[in-house]
Design an enzyme around this catalytic site. Structure first.
Site, PDB file in Angstrom:
ATOM      1  CG  MET A 197      -8.648   6.473   7.957  1.00 19.16           C
ATOM      2  SD  MET A 197      -9.536   5.025   7.319  1.00 19.16           S
ATOM      3  CE  MET A 197     -10.364   4.417   8.805  1.00 19.16           C
ATOM      4  CE  LYS A 240      -7.255  -0.476  -0.407  1.00 20.16           C
ATOM      5  NZ  LYS A 240      -8.120  -0.838   0.720  1.00 20.16           N
ATOM      6  CG  ASP A 247      -2.054  -0.771   1.247  1.00 15.78           C
ATOM      7  OD1 ASP A 247      -2.354  -1.319   0.180  1.00 15.78           O
ATOM      8  OD2 ASP A 247      -2.716  -0.868   2.295  1.00 15.78           O
TER       9      ASP A 247
END
Lengths: 237, 237
Positions: B150, B35, B13
């Site tokens: 997040m 992503k 990632d």
């Protein structure tokens, strides 16, 4: 590992990995400060005294714990004492026991379909605690994954409090004992069955995972298929 | 590190450490599957397709993520897909971002006097979510440490929901951006001030720690003394 290799003193717990302690350089002073029931607060004062004495003498000290030092590790109290004594410190974060337990059981602690939150709680609270106590009924209603640290002897009572708070009796549960150790053991049951579990010292140290994630992933179903069918307290071989 | 050195394929990632990727053996196939906003679900299907294709071909595959794979890492979905495809897997647990953030800020996530529990929540929920949504008012009343993963763009809205749920406006807050990276940055403020924080993409990735622990340890006061006095959004140099 880098910090350990450069340490002149290492102060380590019962739960710290002996493989890591063995990686210290020759001549490093190794202080075992395992904590056992009843002597807990005395031991904590001694630990802090060791850290301050060696720190003031200008030695490079590593305080080695199992898990993460700032999650149920009393690391906050130790860095506070060092700060008060004017000794420089840094914290190297670790793999907290619930993460190790999730990996051992194949249980995701969060899942976008089943749990947007995960809670780590102390099952065994400090008996001389002056701060807030846990209101289990508030946690019963969250629809989050609950991970109970310590308190393997209180699991039945905790389950009863969660049931009284309105948590579904069929809520899946995974008890992970000795995660990452050779005697690692995972049991799958339900909250209803957990309420009938007798105190069992052989489970400790254990992490108990309560929530939909403990059964709803295909990953965990694959693990479940490998274990003995039926019965309460099924174990992975 | 042992698993990485033996990997024939590594699927990593954006948040995975490049230092770790560099430790793969020569000839290892390195697939970057970062992503980015908008393409998230397509990317997840592609990731799973890579894992299954290489797994079925009998290759030793490492899926490398930042943090812990089973805490807001979608590891649960990936192991479920592997289990369904009949491919053997294991999970190596990691240091979850909140633990790294606590270490960076010197904030203990639990403390026997101030917090018997810590909650990890997703600030940015899956927009196509079918499972339970977060009831912020329920979390406002827990007296636990809240760590928001997040959702750096939603911090003002989250703070407003916690205030509406009855959380004290003076509750201490620490925003830790880019924890463990060279551009790591820690800001200390209160919940009241957090409610006025404008969305700021430069904060991401960030962990926001909300609760008494964000100010009450002598350890953190020592850090606070080093930062600039007064003003909202104070940063550690």
């Amino acid at each position: 590992l880098d910090r350990l290799r450069r340490a002149e003193v290492v102060v380590y717990d019962d739960l710290a990995s002996r493989e890591l302690v063995a990686r210290c350089r020759p001549g490093c002073l190794r202080l075992h400060v395992g904590k056992r029931g009843g002597t807990r607060s005395t031991a904590q004062e001694e630990i802090i005294r060791h850290l301050i004495t060696h720190g003031r003498a200008g030695r490079r000290v590593v305080r080695l714990k199992g898990g993460d030092p700032l999650i149920f590790g009393r690391g906050g109290e130790e860095i506070a004492a060092l700060a008060k004594a004017g000794i420089a410190w840094e914290v190297v974060p670790g793999v907290t026991s619930a993460a190790a337990a999730g990996a051992a059981a194949g249980v995701p602690l969060t899942h976008r379909d089943f749990a947007s939150a995960v809670v780590f709680l102390a099952g065994h609270e400090n008996p001389r605690k002056t701060g807030p106590l846990i209101d289990w009924s508030a946690y019963a209603r969250l629809k989050a994954t609950l991970c109970i640290y310590m308190g393997a002897r209180r699991l039945g009572a905790i389950a009863a409090e969660l049931l009284a708070g309105g948590m579904e009796p069929g809520t899946p549960v995974a008890i992970v004992s000795h995660a990452t150790c050779p005697d690692e053991r995972v049991q799958f049951l339900t909250l209803r069955r957990l309420a009938g579990v007798k105190p069992d010292a052989s489970l400790s140290p254990a992490i108990t995972i309560i929530g939909a994630v403990a059964a709803h992933s295909a990953g965990i179903r694959a693990v479940v298929r490998k274990i003995k069918p039926a019965g309460r307290g099924r174990s992975r071989p």
